[in-house]
Design an enzyme around this catalytic site. Sequence first.
Site, mmCIF file in Angstrom:
data_model
loop_
_atom_site.group_PDB
_atom_site.id
_atom_site.type_symbol
_atom_site.label_atom_id
_atom_site.label_comp_id
_atom_site.label_asym_id
_atom_site.label_seq_id
_atom_site.Cartn_x
_atom_site.Cartn_y
_atom_site.Cartn_z
ATOM 1 N N LYS A 38 -4.543 7.777 -56.894
ATOM 2 C CA LYS A 38 -3.857 8.735 -57.900
ATOM 3 C C LYS A 38 -2.971 9.682 -57.591
ATOM 4 O O LYS A 38 -1.833 9.741 -58.298
ATOM 5 C CB LYS A 38 -4.307 8.704 -59.293
ATOM 6 C CG LYS A 38 -4.098 6.689 -59.565
ATOM 7 C CD LYS A 38 -5.249 6.738 -60.936
ATOM 8 C CE LYS A 38 -6.069 5.368 -61.794
ATOM 9 N NZ LYS A 38 -6.272 5.210 -62.455
ATOM 10 N N ASP A 78 -1.270 5.196 -69.868
ATOM 11 C CA ASP A 78 -1.856 3.800 -69.287
ATOM 12 C C ASP A 78 -1.336 3.066 -70.397
ATOM 13 O O ASP A 78 -1.751 1.652 -70.201
ATOM 14 C CB ASP A 78 -3.605 4.381 -69.365
ATOM 15 C CG ASP A 78 -4.409 4.589 -68.405
ATOM 16 O OD1 ASP A 78 -4.096 3.632 -67.337
ATOM 17 O OD2 ASP A 78 -5.338 5.125 -67.831
ATOM 18 N N GLN A 118 -10.000 8.165 -66.761
ATOM 19 C CA GLN A 118 -10.417 6.829 -65.922
ATOM 20 C C GLN A 118 -11.702 6.128 -66.938
ATOM 21 O O GLN A 118 -12.349 7.303 -67.270
ATOM 22 C CB GLN A 118 -10.557 7.775 -65.222
ATOM 23 C CG GLN A 118 -10.926 6.332 -63.513
ATOM 24 C CD GLN A 118 -10.128 5.704 -63.323
ATOM 25 O OE1 GLN A 118 -8.312 6.340 -63.228
ATOM 26 N NE2 GLN A 118 -9.770 4.517 -62.620
HETATM 27 N N1 GUN Z 1 -10.150 1.294 -64.940
HETATM 28 C C1 GUN Z 1 -10.235 0.470 -64.545
HETATM 29 N N2 GUN Z 1 -8.915 0.649 -64.318
HETATM 30 C C2 GUN Z 1 -8.318 1.006 -65.157
HETATM 31 C C3 GUN Z 1 -6.925 1.422 -65.402
HETATM 32 O O1 GUN Z 1 -5.749 0.429 -64.784
HETATM 33 N N3 GUN Z 1 -6.468 2.584 -66.112
HETATM 34 C C4 GUN Z 1 -8.093 4.044 -66.695
HETATM 35 N N4 GUN Z 1 -7.783 4.341 -67.220
HETATM 36 N N5 GUN Z 1 -9.040 3.586 -66.155
HETATM 37 C C5 GUN Z 1 -9.145 1.804 -65.163
#
Ligand code: GUN
Length: 291
Positions: free
Chosen positions: A53, A120, A97
Amino acid sequence: MTARILDGNALSARLRESLRQRAAELSARGCKPGLAVILVGENPASQVYVRNKIKACEAVGLHSEKYAFPADVPPSEVLARIAALNADPAIHGILVQLPLPQQFDESAVLAAVAAEKDVDGFHAENVGLLAQGRPRFVSCTPLGVMKMLESEGVELAGREAVVVGRSNIVGKPMALLLVAASATVTVCHSRTRDLAAHVRRADVLVAAVGRPRMISGDMVKPGAVVIDVGINRLREGPDAGKLCGDVDFASVKEFASLITPVPGGVGPMTITMLLANTIDGAARAVAHATH
Ligand code: GUN
């Protein structure tokens, strides 16, 4: 019939080019889009996702900040960081995350992120707006799936869409987006009776359960569009160690008209949508400041 393969890397590269332009325009107006990523603990998959990311932000010209905490951090410390980022005008997106370590109340942490910076799309306010058909931030993976369908001109209105999986991150928002696009939507899950009978009706199938290769060719309607959200690492068999989806690619591609591979399908689109959401957040901040 052998399905055409929907290449998420190629589509992402095209979309990222136009995102780079939007980011440059905002930066020129004094508002460089900024993303803050919070990582707690040492989950190796999460570390890889977060690294990707941050790298993607740099490639598209976004400002990014990473905050890594040890697994035993007191939740109050993470909440204090979120509060500071909520108030920071250089930050337009905040991502925590998941999963978080056990001592955390995940929903309380997600609720602490300002809804205007929740790139998100996990905050109850953003989920509610999506449910009402007036989306603001939408969860990145289902949003990426919609962009893939759109890029191929897949007709959704009036067609049968089946979503396998009911998670808050993918299945539920996916179903809401498909409803908004006027598909007739069925959501299947672990308690569904006769999964195959539901899946077989799908003109558009989205598999998001996290079970390796559980959708086989004999379950798929000829000509269906098949989107595979699963990312599973195989533990045994001749392909042990390799990544695979929830769809048995080899058998399903003989029946589908269009199929996404794993890796290289939905995965890259998720990060592209995170970048898009962060840029949208910055654009809204600019519009807010000038009105
Ligand atoms: N963990 C697995 N997928 C995601 C996601 O799309 N966003 C976040 N913040 N954590 C994750």
